[in-house]
Design an enzyme around this catalytic site. Structure first.
Site, PDB file in Angstrom:
ATOM      1  N   HIS A  99      -9.525  -4.572  10.940  1.00  0.00           N
ATOM      2  CA  HIS A  99     -10.522  -4.474   9.513  1.00  0.00           C
ATOM      3  C   HIS A  99     -11.979  -3.700   9.695  1.00  0.00           C
ATOM      4  O   HIS A  99     -12.417  -3.569   8.433  1.00  0.00           O
ATOM      5  CB  HIS A  99     -10.948  -5.333   8.975  1.00  0.00           C
ATOM      6  CG  HIS A  99      -9.526  -6.708   8.647  1.00  0.00           C
ATOM      7  ND1 HIS A  99      -8.572  -7.129   9.630  1.00  0.00           N
ATOM      8  CD2 HIS A  99      -8.890  -6.228   6.603  1.00  0.00           C
ATOM      9  CE1 HIS A  99      -7.713  -7.432   8.350  1.00  0.00           C
ATOM     10  NE2 HIS A  99      -8.212  -7.463   7.638  1.00  0.00           N
ATOM     11  N   GLU A 110       0.843  -1.302  -0.010  1.00  0.00           N
ATOM     12  CA  GLU A 110       0.357   0.011   0.398  1.00  0.00           C
ATOM     13  C   GLU A 110       0.884   1.345  -0.042  1.00  0.00           C
ATOM     14  O   GLU A 110       0.311   2.482  -0.884  1.00  0.00           O
ATOM     15  CB  GLU A 110      -0.764   0.428   1.357  1.00  0.00           C
ATOM     16  CG  GLU A 110      -2.199  -1.165   1.321  1.00  0.00           C
ATOM     17  CD  GLU A 110      -1.678  -2.535   1.600  1.00  0.00           C
ATOM     18  OE1 GLU A 110      -0.190  -2.438   2.624  1.00  0.00           O
ATOM     19  OE2 GLU A 110      -2.067  -3.600   1.406  1.00  0.00           O
TER      20      GLU A 110
HETATM   21  C1  LIG Z   1      -1.599  -4.026   4.967  1.00  0.00           C
HETATM   22  C2  LIG Z   1      -2.550  -5.671   4.088  1.00  0.00           C
HETATM   23  N1  LIG Z   1      -3.367  -5.148   2.947  1.00  0.00           N
HETATM   24  C3  LIG Z   1      -3.664  -6.092   2.606  1.00  0.00           C
HETATM   25  C4  LIG Z   1      -5.206  -7.197   3.448  1.00  0.00           C
HETATM   26  C5  LIG Z   1      -5.737  -8.362   2.464  1.00  0.00           C
HETATM   27  N2  LIG Z   1      -5.252  -9.644   2.613  1.00  0.00           N
HETATM   28  C6  LIG Z   1      -5.642 -10.882   3.291  1.00  0.00           C
HETATM   29  S1  LIG Z   1      -5.063 -11.595   3.046  1.00  0.00           S
HETATM   30  C7  LIG Z   1      -3.831 -10.874   1.552  1.00  0.00           C
HETATM   31  C8  LIG Z   1      -3.420 -12.041   0.970  1.00  0.00           C
HETATM   32  C9  LIG Z   1      -2.227 -11.950   1.598  1.00  0.00           C
HETATM   33  O1  LIG Z   1      -1.505 -13.109   1.157  1.00  0.00           O
HETATM   34  P1  LIG Z   1      -0.382 -13.915   1.397  1.00  0.00           P
HETATM   35  O2  LIG Z   1       0.271 -13.335   3.060  1.00  0.00           O
HETATM   36  O3  LIG Z   1       0.575 -15.191   0.771  1.00  0.00           O
HETATM   37  O4  LIG Z   1      -1.404 -15.484   2.120  1.00  0.00           O
HETATM   38  P2  LIG Z   1      -2.761 -16.386   2.014  1.00  0.00           P
HETATM   39  O5  LIG Z   1      -4.122 -15.804   2.235  1.00  0.00           O
HETATM   40  O6  LIG Z   1      -1.857 -16.715   0.579  1.00  0.00           O
HETATM   41  O7  LIG Z   1      -1.896 -17.129   3.223  1.00  0.00           O
HETATM   42  C10 LIG Z   1      -4.579  -9.668   1.620  1.00  0.00           C
HETATM   43  C11 LIG Z   1      -4.122  -8.935   0.501  1.00  0.00           C
HETATM   44  C12 LIG Z   1      -5.189  -7.087   4.757  1.00  0.00           C
HETATM   45  N3  LIG Z   1      -5.156  -7.852   5.396  1.00  0.00           N
HETATM   46  N4  LIG Z   1      -3.631  -6.708   4.736  1.00  0.00           N
END
Ligand SMILES: Cc1ncc(C[n+]2csc(CCOP(=O)(O)OP(=O)(O)O)c2C)c(N)n1
Ligand SMILES: Cc1ncc(C[n+]2csc(CCOP(=O)(O)OP(=O)(O)O)c2C)c(N)n1
Ligand SMILES: [Mg+2]
Ligand SMILES: [Mg+2]
Lengths: 324, 323, 324, 323
Positions: free
Chosen positions: B128, B59
């Site tokens: 959130h 972000e």
């Molecule tokens: C700072 C932030 N930006 C965006 C999100 C929205 N979000 C939730 S899970 C996720 C993907 C995370 O991917 P990863 O770290 O690989 O975890 P996975 O869900 O694949 O286990 C996102 C972008 C968030 N929770 N926090």
């Protein structure tokens, strides 16, 4: 380079005379990086710089009088006195926004490059920042974006070794960075990176020009680390001049106090360049002395201009919050 | 006038701004949140592959990228999706974008739009459910837009894209299904013009974002009790149409401010302070705030409902103010 | 692993029955990473995890009933219903704080390690996060600190390949990361890093155990990337089960819909492990079927417990804002 | 009682908390800003080499590191130096530290102290002059401390370190040279206890941080005009001692709120709103705010002075309120 050096030394004198408030940062010791780097750009390219920006603006042809005026908070300053030393910008010269927030410009410069790519205007964005900027998460995030989207941005990391205000001292890499060489970081993001001697004007010009053309050609981002030895006068947030520059220092450093002599003898990029000119028979001592004389006059005139420039009306504070 | 769902009006606006101006780029793509309608966005992503970017989870960098791109000639709309994630970008939003025009002495404009969904979405819990607009109002240099109806979301999004300033487009997921009239013809709604969402004689309710819809529901109930509520929606906090708000307050002599930011230093606090400064002797009863209670947002449903500016709390505040 | 799998499948059913609100994330497909990794720790070590935490808590011995209760927002939840799926924490088990902010835990885990080093208590901190976390500047900043200060933290990056909600698809590395392999990033910060198959329980146990002991011994941070193929059921923020797990899938995937069969046949770490047990003659099909039967009963009882647990009083919302 | 300079009292407090509790660690070291006195800090850095860390320029990570260390048994004090740099750490401060205790259902405490210098320092311009305490007050879960005298800085720093909650220690460079009485014996000042800095009968001035000292100067001048000003300093915003503030307002019936955060959604807005809600009929004149004007902070001296809550603006507001 002479102009920058005398500008900064005059600025330090102005500060010591109480002509402006707050701390500030001088570009002394990095002239051989900024000048050739800026000369490698086209007229409509963009440059983003930091708290240590004076040298970049001057290398791009900024008016020393208006720059002094900005730093003195006067009406004729590039930013109408609203920005000051940390934020001197000159949009007409391609300096859109100068940030005093460490690493703040890396995402912004990457964005200007994103725009140039979208608008297909073949502009290159040069992003000049210090070694400390790589310690901020904004830097790797921006490197990742620039690499993923193949954006036309050239990252120029001016590694002046050690940061004066309260940071632990260190060798050529930042004292607070585990990644060494620093170029391992851009390389991890698949950005071609090179390290060069920032005190070698010719090397800087050659390397930066080549990178600029690669970037302009659409090859994606490039990263250059220019290493310089920190000027002993910048050991605090309030620079002090160990020995007023005078081109004769190029061949005689006896006037320099012992504790600083080493730097003037071996590391001062300006003096190194002067010695090269003379040894290469490109100029004589006399010619250079004459040039310095003209530069000093120009700086004096610029300082007078700035000191004569009025302060803005207080109500000016309420303007420029929003455009149109 | 035709009636549209809020998400349809918003999507229409996105389509129209993209079609109207090549400089409009979208950085991120959850403008319809995680609602089933988010698939609609695929249409846009496919039609403008070079103008819709799916950034990494960065972000800070992608908001700065959009701001820098705005300085260099584009009109990007950045999506943070959940409002809490703008915190990751805080230095770029409040210390770069907000200051760019001023700090440069008027040399550099940053016409970027920051889009996010604020507030209690139901189960968002502490991390959130943020409503960052109060913090952002404390940072001069940002325009702040809070749509509350299908017509507003379309008209305000158009104006946001045309604005030469960094603009926060603060949306709310709970509004997406709201239906309402939306003019056929392209109708931008100027910033700084409050909208009287309901006329009434007894008391003024100043409400923002989703709280406008909730207050309208309460007003209908209270009409049954003989309380005639006027509801005024500022629509934009910066610029703020204070005269329209104050005119209503002076007319009714009573005011309740309903807003979803946390209470302390929240949006309702600023509106209350301005009314207190200006309308001191016009008030027949103390002004009242109905805001999110000053605790982190709990996950469990009954707890979240308890701290929310609920219909119950709004109704109680209004009854107390007219008593 | 069986427990985690059936917990998550039951949770999905509960959500589809409307037993709780909002989106959530299942640990299905990563069991062979989380279980052996957590088993490598000592009783008083710390663990920081993310929005995808259920498997980590259960692998550490968390009560499935209390975990269900938390996710349902009930009084008997580990966080009294205040945290929910994204924030399930169990301090008694070493889970101090579970963050739903991507990369939020990297600095926090590094800090817990800083405390353990200062207090000389020989505790190791395990930091479990997804591949996407490396896209956030918080990650490189934390890696730099951990490396500079030689802190006893083990970074376990669970690279489940592709993030479902709206991210572009990608191969084994994150689709939005220029650094590939991901381990180039920790290596740039001088942190020893290894890539392993996250579906290979034995490899995970061996590698993590070794790293934990190096970290405990004071060798500084370590980084492990465990790669798994993303479970087809997690392609949206609302997981759906292509085929309810039943150990017989280990030898017969005919009940699995075609579009998902590939994963169950080749990538499901649970089924891979079961096949290993059987082929290695460590267990018979019947024993495993019996075990699954017990696990399912345990999960049913846990779900009943959670559904019977009352919601907290609304006024409970006002408590726990401040300690003391 | 002995008299000390503010910087001496603060330094004494730092030395004493380090000596008293092994768990206290310092992350960063510009607790005396860039003032000449910063050399004093060397003494501490040398005496506690293992408990004073010089972090990289990574506010986000080192503030998170301190928070995590606090969760795991330490009592770190983190220094952001210039207040604007806490923006880099925003996600850790407002979305992790502030929520930790609540989100965990009371399982995990984060007794970390975040130290910074807020406000107009003279030439700081837009990016180095922030007063983030208003934004932080909008985030439940954080204690906020605003020392304004040598005695307060020492006593409040002690309490901040003892607190089991994340605590913002919001200081101001312009206070460092202020002299005042400081008791010899270790005297912690409890949070949530406002301090009447000057007794007066005609009007209440509620002031925070450096504005307390500025208001005291104005009060002396106005005494000459026959205006008897009472000055109340809340000292901590969270927890807030509203009863003491309100008691003074009810006594004088007039109030001016002086605070250096930007006006919209600023600290003065919240105090004004609470007074308006509670004291509606006790006021003899409209309440007034003197805050930093809602523009980014300009660099040039006369411009910065123009937007500041200056002695001139404070005096005018007081005169208008008693008229
Ligand atoms: C700072 C932030 N930006 C965006 C999100 C929205 N979000 C939730 S899970 C996720 C993907 C995370 O991917 P990863 O770290 O690989 O975890 P996975 O869900 O694949 O286990 C996102 C972008 C968030 N929770 N926090
Ligand atoms: C986000 C942020 N943190 C801290 C500072 C304070 N600060 C100003 S300059 C500086 C050092 C920067 O070092 P470097 O980037 O190498 O630039 P140099 O001064 O060496 O040219 C710091 C820490 C800042 N301006 N911004
Ligand atoms: Mg440097
Ligand atoms: Mg992932």
């Amino acid at each position: 380079m002479l102009l920058i050096r005398h500008f900064e030394e005059r600025l330090i004198a102005l500060h010591d005379d109480g002509a402006f408030r707050g701390h500030y940062h001088a570009y002394i010791g990095q002239e051989a990086t900024g000048v050739p780097a800026l000369c490698s750009l086209a007229a409509d390219d963009y440059i983003f710089t930091t708290h240590r920006n004076h040298g970049h603006l001057l290398a791009r042809g900024a008016d020393p009088g208006r720059l002094f005026a900005e730093i003195l908070g006067r009406r004729d300053g590039y930013n109408k006195g609203k920005g000051g030393s940390f934020h001197s910008a000159a949009a007409a010269l391609g300096f859109l926004h100068t940030s005093g927030v460490v690493a703040g410009i890396l995402p912004l410069a990457t964005g200007a490059a994103y725009a140039s790519k979208a608008l297909k205007n073949r502009r290159v964005t040069l992003c000049c920042f210090g070694d400390g900027a790589l310690e901020e998460g904004a830097a790797p995030e921006a490197l990742n974006l620039a690499s993923l989207w193949k954006l036309p941005v050239l990252f120029l990391c001016e590694n002046n070794g050690k940061y004066g205000a309260g940071r632990a001292s260190g060798s050529s890499q930042s004292a607070s960075m585990a990644a060494y060489p620093l170029t391992d970081l851009p390389r991890a993001y698949k950005i071609p990176a090179r390290e060069i001697d920032g005190a070698d004007a010719n090397a800087v010009y050659a390397t930066v020009s080549e990178a600029v053309e690669e970037v302009r050609g659409g090859a994606g981002p490039r990263f250059i680390e220019a290493q310089t030895v920190r000027w002993p006068g910048s050991e605090t947030n309030w620079p002090t001049v160990p020995a007023p520059t005078n081109v004769s220092l190029a061949w005689d450093v006896n006037f320099v106090p012992d504790n600083a002599r080493e730097w003037y003898r071996l590391s001062d990029p300006l003096l190194i360049f002067i010695r090269e000119l003379i040894e290469g028979r490109h100029a004589t001592r006399e010619e250079i002395a004459r040039l310095e004389h003209e530069v000093k006059d120009q700086i004096e005139a610029a300082a007078r201009f700035a000191l004569a420039s009025p302060y803005p009306d207080p109500e000016e504070a309420l303007k420029d919050v929003f455009a149109s | 006038m035709r009636e549209l769902a809020y998400y349809e009006a918003k999507f229409e606006a996105l389509r129209e701004v993209l079609a109207a101006d090549e400089r409009v780029h979208l950085i991120g793509g959850t403008f319809l949140s995680l609602s089933p309608h988010r698939k609609l966005f695929q249409e846009i992503a496919e039609r403008y592959p070079d103008r819709v970017a799916a950034p990494p989870i960065s972000e800070l960098a992608f908001s700065g990228l959009a701001t820098g791109a705005a300085m260099a000639g584009l009109r990007p709309i950045v999506d943070f999706s959940t409002g809490s994630f703008i915190f990751e970008a805080w230095p770029q939003v409040v210390n770069e974008a907000a200051n760019a025009f001023y700090m440069s002495g008027g040399q550099t404009r940053a016409p970027v739009v920051f889009h996010l969904f604020h507030g209690l979405r139901g189960g968002g819990a502490a991390q959130h459910s943020a409503s960052p607009q109060a913090m952002l109002w404390n940072c001069p240099g940002l325009e702040i837009v809070l749509p509350a109806s299908p017509r507003d979301v379309k008209g305000l999004l158009k104006t946001a894209v045309q604005s030469d300033n960094p603009t926060l487009f603060v949306d709310h997921v709970q509004l997406l299904e709201t239906r309402g009239p939306v003019p056929e013809k392209d109708e931008a709604i100027p910033f700084g013009v409050a909208d009287v969402k309901r006329r009434g004689a007894d008391i003024t309710v100043i409400a923002t974002s989703y709280m406008v819809q909730r207050s309208l529901a309460v007003a209908e109930r209270l009409a049954g009790e003989g309380i005639d509520v006027e509801i005024v929606d500022p629509r934009t906090l910066v610029p703020l149409d204070f005269p329209t708000l104050m005119a209503s307050v002076e007319k009714t002599g009573r005011v309740v401010i309903v807003d979803e930011t946390h209470q302390s230093c929240g949006v309702a606090a600023e509106l209350a302070a301005r009314i207190a400064e200006a309308g001191f002797d016009r008030l027949k009863a103390p002004l009242r705030r109905v805001a999110t209670l000053d605790v982190p947002v709990p996950y469990s449903e009954p707890l979240e409902d308890f701290i929310a500016p609920s219909e119950t709390r709004i109704a109680e505040a209004v009854r107390a103010a007219v008593r």
